[in-house]
Write a protein that holds these residues in place. Structure first.
Motif, PDB file in Angstrom:
ATOM      1  N   GLN A   1       0.840  -1.204   0.000  1.00 14.27           N
ATOM      2  CA  GLN A   1       0.000   0.000   0.000  1.00 14.27           C
ATOM      3  C   GLN A   1       0.876   1.255   0.000  1.00 14.27           C
ATOM      4  N   ALA A   2       1.947   1.200   0.775  1.00 16.00           N
ATOM      5  CA  ALA A   2       2.845   2.362   0.852  1.00 16.00           C
ATOM      6  C   ALA A   2       3.455   2.648  -0.523  1.00 16.00           C
TER       7      ALA A   2
ATOM      8  N   ARG B   1       0.848   4.237  -2.705  1.00 13.34           N
ATOM      9  CA  ARG B   1       0.590   5.629  -2.325  1.00 13.34           C
ATOM     10  C   ARG B   1       1.699   6.568  -2.832  1.00 13.34           C
ATOM     11  N   ASN B   2       2.903   6.043  -2.954  1.00 14.31           N
ATOM     12  CA  ASN B   2       4.028   6.877  -3.396  1.00 14.31           C
ATOM     13  C   ASN B   2       4.177   6.943  -4.908  1.00 14.31           C
TER      14      ASN B   2
END
Length: 104
Positions: free
Chosen positions: A42-43, A46-47
């Motif tokens: 997910q990180a 998101r980036n």
């Protein structure tokens, strides 16, 4: 004697199996690439920029299509094998029935 002037090997021709049909290989499927993409966190998502997310989504769609093609290939192979098995079992059953009739 003169009645056994058959060509060598001819008497067994009926037992030889027909040559195997060359089956087409399964469609290409890049499992390491799939594992890598499916492991995207997910990180990491998101980036990503919008362009990177678009490219990621397109790659996932491409690999999903490839997975569907591989699945269809193996289902077709399985169905063909099942049909061959059923035909073989039918022939064996007919031979057994015939052998029983002949012995009576």
């Amino acid at each position: 004697g003169p009645s056994s002037s058959k060509e060598p090997g001819k008497e067994r021709d009926h037992r030889r199996r027909p040559p195997k049909r060359r089956s087409t290989p399964p469609p290409a499927f890049d499992l390491p690439q799939i594992n890598l993409l499916c492991g995207t966190t997910q990180a990491a998502l998101r980036n990503m920029t919008d362009e990177e997310l678009q490219a990621h989504r397109q790659e996932l769609e491409r690999l999903t299509k490839a997975a569907g093609e591989v699945l269809a290939y193996w289902i077709k192979r399985r169905d063909a094998a099942m049909a061959e098995k059923e035909m073989f079992e039918s022939v064996v059953g007919d031979l057994v029935k015939h052998a029983r009739r002949v012995r009576k």
